[in-house]
Design an enzyme around this catalytic site. Sequence first.
Site, PDB file in Angstrom:
ATOM      1  N   ASP A  43       0.840  -1.205   0.000  1.00  0.00           N
ATOM      2  CA  ASP A  43       0.000   0.000   0.000  1.00  0.00           C
ATOM      3  C   ASP A  43       0.877   1.258   0.000  1.00  0.00           C
ATOM      4  O   ASP A  43       0.376   2.372  -0.139  1.00  0.00           O
ATOM      5  CB  ASP A  43      -0.990  -0.005   1.172  1.00  0.00           C
ATOM      6  N   SER A  44       2.201   1.057   0.099  1.00  0.00           N
ATOM      7  CA  SER A  44       3.138   2.160  -0.096  1.00  0.00           C
ATOM      8  C   SER A  44       2.969   2.759  -1.489  1.00  0.00           C
ATOM      9  O   SER A  44       3.481   3.848  -1.753  1.00  0.00           O
ATOM     10  CB  SER A  44       4.583   1.688   0.113  1.00  0.00           C
ATOM     11  N   ASP A  82      -1.110  -6.008  -0.553  1.00  0.00           N
ATOM     12  CA  ASP A  82      -1.505  -5.396   0.714  1.00  0.00           C
ATOM     13  C   ASP A  82      -3.002  -5.136   0.749  1.00  0.00           C
ATOM     14  O   ASP A  82      -3.586  -4.681  -0.244  1.00  0.00           O
ATOM     15  CB  ASP A  82      -0.806  -4.039   0.876  1.00  0.00           C
ATOM     16  N   LYS A 111      -1.530  -9.373   2.450  1.00  0.00           N
ATOM     17  CA  LYS A 111      -0.825  -8.970   3.673  1.00  0.00           C
ATOM     18  C   LYS A 111      -1.691  -7.961   4.400  1.00  0.00           C
ATOM     19  O   LYS A 111      -2.295  -7.097   3.774  1.00  0.00           O
ATOM     20  CB  LYS A 111       0.536  -8.353   3.327  1.00  0.00           C
ATOM     21  N   GLU A 113      -1.959  -5.518   8.212  1.00  0.00           N
ATOM     22  CA  GLU A 113      -1.202  -4.995   9.354  1.00  0.00           C
ATOM     23  C   GLU A 113      -1.893  -5.290  10.677  1.00  0.00           C
ATOM     24  O   GLU A 113      -3.113  -5.178  10.786  1.00  0.00           O
ATOM     25  CB  GLU A 113      -1.039  -3.480   9.208  1.00  0.00           C
ATOM     26  N   GLU A 180       8.547  -4.746  10.738  1.00  0.00           N
ATOM     27  CA  GLU A 180       9.018  -3.448  10.241  1.00  0.00           C
ATOM     28  C   GLU A 180       9.525  -2.574  11.380  1.00  0.00           C
ATOM     29  O   GLU A 180       8.820  -2.346  12.369  1.00  0.00           O
ATOM     30  CB  GLU A 180       7.887  -2.727   9.483  1.00  0.00           C
TER      31      GLU A 180
HETATM   32  O1  KIV Z   1       3.578  -1.217   1.692  1.00  0.00           O
HETATM   33  C1  KIV Z   1       4.748  -1.640   1.744  1.00  0.00           C
HETATM   34  O2  KIV Z   1       5.595  -1.314   0.903  1.00  0.00           O
HETATM   35  C2  KIV Z   1       5.097  -2.527   2.829  1.00  0.00           C
HETATM   36  C3  KIV Z   1       6.533  -2.921   2.959  1.00  0.00           C
HETATM   37  C4  KIV Z   1       7.355  -1.788   3.377  1.00  0.00           C
HETATM   38  C5  KIV Z   1       6.697  -4.083   3.858  1.00  0.00           C
HETATM   39  O3  KIV Z   1       4.258  -2.917   3.569  1.00  0.00           O
END
Ligand code: KIV
Length: 263
Positions: A43-44, A82, A111, A113, A180
């Site tokens: 989600d980055s 994510d 994934k 959180e 992280e």
């Molecule tokens: O969103 C992302 O890029 C991440 C990584 C930094 C693990 O969750």
Amino acid sequence: MTSIHDFRKMKEDGRKISMVTAYDFAMARIVDASEVDCVLVGDSCAMVMHGFPSTVHATTEMMVTHVAAVARGLSGKFLVADMPFLSFRKGPAAALECVDPLMKAGAHAVKLEGVRGHEATVEQIVRSGVPVMGHIGLTPQSIHQLGGFKVQGRDEETANELLAQAVLLEKLGCFSLVLECVPSTVAARITRELRIPTIGIGAGPDTDGQVLVLQDLLGMNGDFRPRFLRRFFDGDEQLRAALNRYHSEVTAGTFPSGNESYL
Ligand code: KIV
């Protein structure tokens, strides 16, 4: 194609796992041709590709678009997607409404959180046949509650809580876990306690694998230089130089040449 069972085996064999993010077709093709083990559409992407100040701005629609583009660029690498902000906090049924299009777009796992408060959701996704990667420590979707991008688990109480969360996520069926921004000693302890592989970012050398944002490791993210980051390429500089060469050749009239023109 790599599967979740290969990742468990890699941990057992002491073979480190490499993971990078990708958000678009062009970069996915390059990652696909590399030896990197697996790919994350993080989600980055809200920050890296859309310029938002945090990952809170990622939406299901945004994630699905990027997952589909990346999946079209991969031929055999394991692809994790994510789950965006709050998509897994409204109960198991609502979470599956997000998992569904992510998997149909080409993800092989999701994934999410944290764990406290959405244990039933993690379990439900796993039971639905979808591999889940956990993510604890610095969880950027909770950035406003954490008070900034800070290392987590520095004291004994918070370190113990991280270990408890890790053990719980393994018990709920996660196949892997991102750690992280936690002290190396804490990451090492969690890695030793778990049978599933840990993937670190800012978590030191003793996790079972590492993940970095592609643009960060390629030096394409301006002045972003956290302690944990190693730049494997000077992308900003190299790309700027190439663009300037192009500009010079166009303005000098040396591009295109006869060979680059149709007769
Ligand atoms: O969103 C992302 O890029 C991440 C990584 C930094 C693990 O969750």
